[in-house]
Design an enzyme around this catalytic site. Structure first.
Site, PDB file in Angstrom:
ATOM      1  N   SER A   1       1.189   8.555   4.972  1.00  0.00           N
ATOM      2  CA  SER A   1       0.316   8.386   3.835  1.00  0.00           C
ATOM      3  C   SER A   1       1.664   9.047   2.763  1.00  0.00           C
ATOM      4  CB  SER A   1      -0.550   9.382   3.863  1.00  0.00           C
ATOM      5  OG  SER A   1      -1.321   9.488   2.392  1.00  0.00           O
ATOM      6  N   ARG A   2       1.967   8.101   1.811  1.00  0.00           N
ATOM      7  CA  ARG A   2       3.197   8.599   1.096  1.00  0.00           C
ATOM      8  C   ARG A   2       2.805   9.430   0.022  1.00  0.00           C
ATOM      9  NH1 ARG A   2       3.966   2.800   1.888  1.00  0.00           N
ATOM     10  NH2 ARG A   2       4.711   2.590   3.747  1.00  0.00           N
ATOM     11  N   VAL A   3       1.678   9.261  -0.656  1.00  0.00           N
ATOM     12  CA  VAL A   3       1.487  10.145  -1.788  1.00  0.00           C
ATOM     13  C   VAL A   3       0.216  11.091  -1.477  1.00  0.00           C
ATOM     14  CG1 VAL A   3       2.067   8.447  -3.321  1.00  0.00           C
ATOM     15  CG2 VAL A   3      -0.214   8.359  -2.755  1.00  0.00           C
TER      16      VAL A   3
ATOM     17  N   THR B   1       0.700  -1.136  -0.027  1.00  0.00           N
ATOM     18  CA  THR B   1      -0.038   0.117  -0.038  1.00  0.00           C
ATOM     19  C   THR B   1       0.676   1.370  -0.073  1.00  0.00           C
ATOM     20  OG1 THR B   1      -0.254  -0.256   2.389  1.00  0.00           O
ATOM     21  CG2 THR B   1      -1.981  -0.976   1.083  1.00  0.00           C
ATOM     22  N   ASP B   2       0.249   2.432  -0.100  1.00  0.00           N
ATOM     23  CA  ASP B   2       0.765   3.594  -0.337  1.00  0.00           C
ATOM     24  C   ASP B   2       0.809   4.540   1.129  1.00  0.00           C
ATOM     25  OD1 ASP B   2       1.059   3.642  -2.977  1.00  0.00           O
ATOM     26  OD2 ASP B   2      -1.104   3.968  -3.180  1.00  0.00           O
TER      27      ASP B   2
END
Ligand code: ATP
Ligand code: MG
Length: 596
Positions: A452-454, A426-427
């Site tokens: 939350s990476r993006v 997951t991101d």
């Protein structure tokens, strides 16, 4: 060279004339075997009409009774009840028209043995992986192990009816599920059979196993998913097309986060006229109690959020195979929206139970067990599913599919096999902490372990402005808090850090079933970050915030509109907002000191 002839048996209701026999024999030779075929003709009044041809393990059935059985099997599968009977004519027509299109050519095998929902089939030499297999008794399943001279079929329905030696047919089809707008507001199982006692769901049938969109058709996230939960929208923002994991122990509020996110879409969805502006929600319940799914549905109904949501449920009492199929079915339904330029969000609650169901199936299929007894391809199982989430490029319609899987941890063990797998696919993840939940910090989001990476690429400008310092303040607070409990004397800057952190933590608390608008989240956070709440006692922060929201709605409704539409306030409005907050704080303090 062998001169052995292939025997072909042709059954018919009436005796065929010699010329008819010649014609049939010629056709069979032409289509099937160029030479060495001998045809035997026999009568079978049970056919009621048409012909049935047998050769080896293959049957070419064009008889009336064969077609009728097919219709009956389908009706059995659909579990038609009294309410649905009125739809039968339409249903029959559909089945018969499908029949005409489909080839009636099918292979026949026999059940060698059946054990724990897995049937071992002799025959069916050209069956394909994941193909739907029909049993004479009306049961059906999917072919999963293709062995040299047998096939292992995992049964989906009618396990108790299957007997040894009964006939088994190929269908040349994979499992499909009806998709489209007709699924909204409905509850059904991964085969598309209704569970809400309403009519059959008719829609565009799509295979539940699909390939993920290619790299070329994707684009980076650009729209945000507003969850209505302050902690998430400020610190762990989710973008449309993203995959964000919710992970935590049992009973830490995972399902409540999902419910709140669905409820948060209500106002926007009801306001939007165009379908491409709405965010459709698909909730997939895997291995849960039926009573929990029912409660979830009733909550949606109560808050008027069922009309843009659908629920796919494979409960704990359903077969492992049905539970294994549930998330793929949910994803297929959501893909309909993505592929038609619309937006959907799908919640898989939860994938730990999905992995357990797959482990059960794999062990029954005698596949080798790996780490924690899960089969080796359990990573592929989940990555194949989550890769289907995407923000499509404008050229491909610009639709999106956001995936929110849930994983249940055991005693907070994030490093177990399944959690680490899904974290890496997951991101980002939202980690719900049992200790925080027990300290009554709800939602129990552990800000340090969540990321939350993006999503920040799609976050509103106003929130982005707050988020940077909020993260820093909370991180410092956590660090100082741990040793401040031991120290007796604290310097003023440490005390100030603790005071600020305590108030910010208070701001992130939120009851369930009460998602907030962006303005209601952002204005109190802005006040907290700027230090305007430092003078308000921690136990009064909540009541002040409620007051602040009400007053800003009344006096400055334009802020709410501006934040909803543009996501930011102008420089002048920011000065106005600061002045407004200072005024309200002063008034609140005055009122407080007046109260004896
Ligand atoms: P399970 O592991 O059983 O699926 P879960 O992690 O999904 O549980 P929930 O069922 O969402 O947890 O919530 C557990 C309990 O916590 C529920 O009774 C719910 O009402 C309560 N709860 C969850 N979030 C909040 C909140 N923000 N404020 C107050 N109570 C909450
Ligand atoms: Mg739950």
């Amino acid at each position: 060279m062998s001169s052995k002839k292939t025997q072909v048996i042709v059954e018919s209701v009436f005796e065929l004339t010699e010329s008819q026999q010649e014609l049939v024999a010629q056709k069979i030779k032409k289509i099937l075997f160029p030479k060495n075929v001998s045809c035997y003709f026999c009568l079978n009044p049970e056919l009621k009409g048409g012909l049935r041809v047998h050769f080896g393990s293959v049957i070419l059935d064009d008889s009336v009774i064969g077609k009728w059985r097919m219709v009956r099997r389908q009706a059995d599968q659909e579990k038609l009840n009294d309410i649905q009977l009125k739809h039968i004519p339409q249903h029959l027509l559909k089945t018969l028209s499908d029949w005409r299109e489909k080839t009636v050519f099918s292979e026949v095998g026999h059940v060698k043995s059946i054990q724990d929902g897995v049937a071992h089939i002799k025959g069916l030499p050209s069956v394909q992986s994941n193909e739907k297999i029909l049993f004479e008794s009306g049961a059906y399943g999917i072919a999963l192990n293709l062995n040299e001279d047998s096939v292992d079929v995992c049964l989906i329905e009618g396990t108790e009816r299957v007997k040894e030696e009964e006939a088994v047919y190929r269908t040349n089809e994979v499992l499909t599920i009806p998709t489209g707008l007709s699924v909204l507001g409905r509850v059904f199982n991964p085969l598309g059979q209704p569970l809400d006692n309403k009519e059959i769901i008719l829609g565009e049938d799509r295979p539940i196993q699909q390939k993920a969109p290619s790299i070329i058709s994707r684009s980076p996230v650009r729209h945000s998913v507003h969850t209505g939960i302050t902690g998430i929208d400020a610190l762990i923002p989710i973008g449309r097309g993203q995959r964000e994991l919710i992970v935590g122990d049992r009973q830490t509020g995972k399902t409540s986060l999902i419910l709140d996110t669905i409820l948060a879409q209500k106002e926007h969805n009801h306001k939007s006229k165009s379908l491409s502006e709405k965010l459709f929600c698909i909730y997939v319940a895997i291995g849960q109690k039926q009573s929990s799914v029912r409660h979830f549905m009733q909550e949606l109904k109560k808050f008027d959020a069922l009309d843009y949501t659908c629920i796919v449920s494979a409960s704990a009492s359903d077969s492992a195979c049905l539970q294994y199929l549930a998330p793929y079915a949910g994803s297929t339904i959501a893909e309909y929206f993505r592929d038609h330029g619309m937006h959907a969000i799908v919640f898989y609650d939860d994938l730990s139970k999905h992995a357990v169901a797959y482990r059960e199936m794999s062990l029954l299929l005698k596949r080798p067990a790996g780490r924690e007894a899960y089969p080796g391809d359990v990573f592929y199982l989940h990555s194949r599913l989550l890769e289907r989430a995407a923000q499509l490029d404008g050229v491909y319609g610009g639709g999106s599919l956001t995936a929110i899987p849930v994983i249940e941890t055991q005693e907070g063990d994030l490093s177990a096999y399944i959690p680490t797998n899904v974290i890496s696919i997951t991101d980002g993840q939202i980690y719900l902490d049992n200790d925080l939940f027990n300290q009554n910090i709800k939602p129990a989001i552990n800000v340090g372990l969540s990321v939350s990476r993006v999503g920040s690429a799609a976050q509103s400008a106003f929130m982005k402005r707050i988020a940077g310092s909020l993260k820093l303040e909370l991180a410092q607070y956590r660090e100082v808090l741990s040793f401040s409990q031991l120290a007796s004397d604290l310097d003023s800057s440490t005390r100030q850090m603790l005071d600020r952190g305590a108030r910010l933590t208070e701001l992130l608390k939120q009851p369930n079933n009460a998602p907030l608008s962006l303005a209601h989240e952002a204005i109190p956070l802005f006040a907290g970050i700027r230090g305007y709440l430092d003078e308000i006692p921690v136990n009064k922060v909540n009541s002040f915030v409620v007051h602040l929201r009400k007053k800003s709605d009344r006096i400055h409704p334009e802020w709410q509109k501006q934040l909803d539409e543009i996501g930011d306030l102008s420089g002048e409005e920011l000065i106005q907002l600061e002045r407004f907050i200072l005024q309200e704080v002063a008034q609140f303090q005055k009122e407080k000191t007046c109260v004896p």
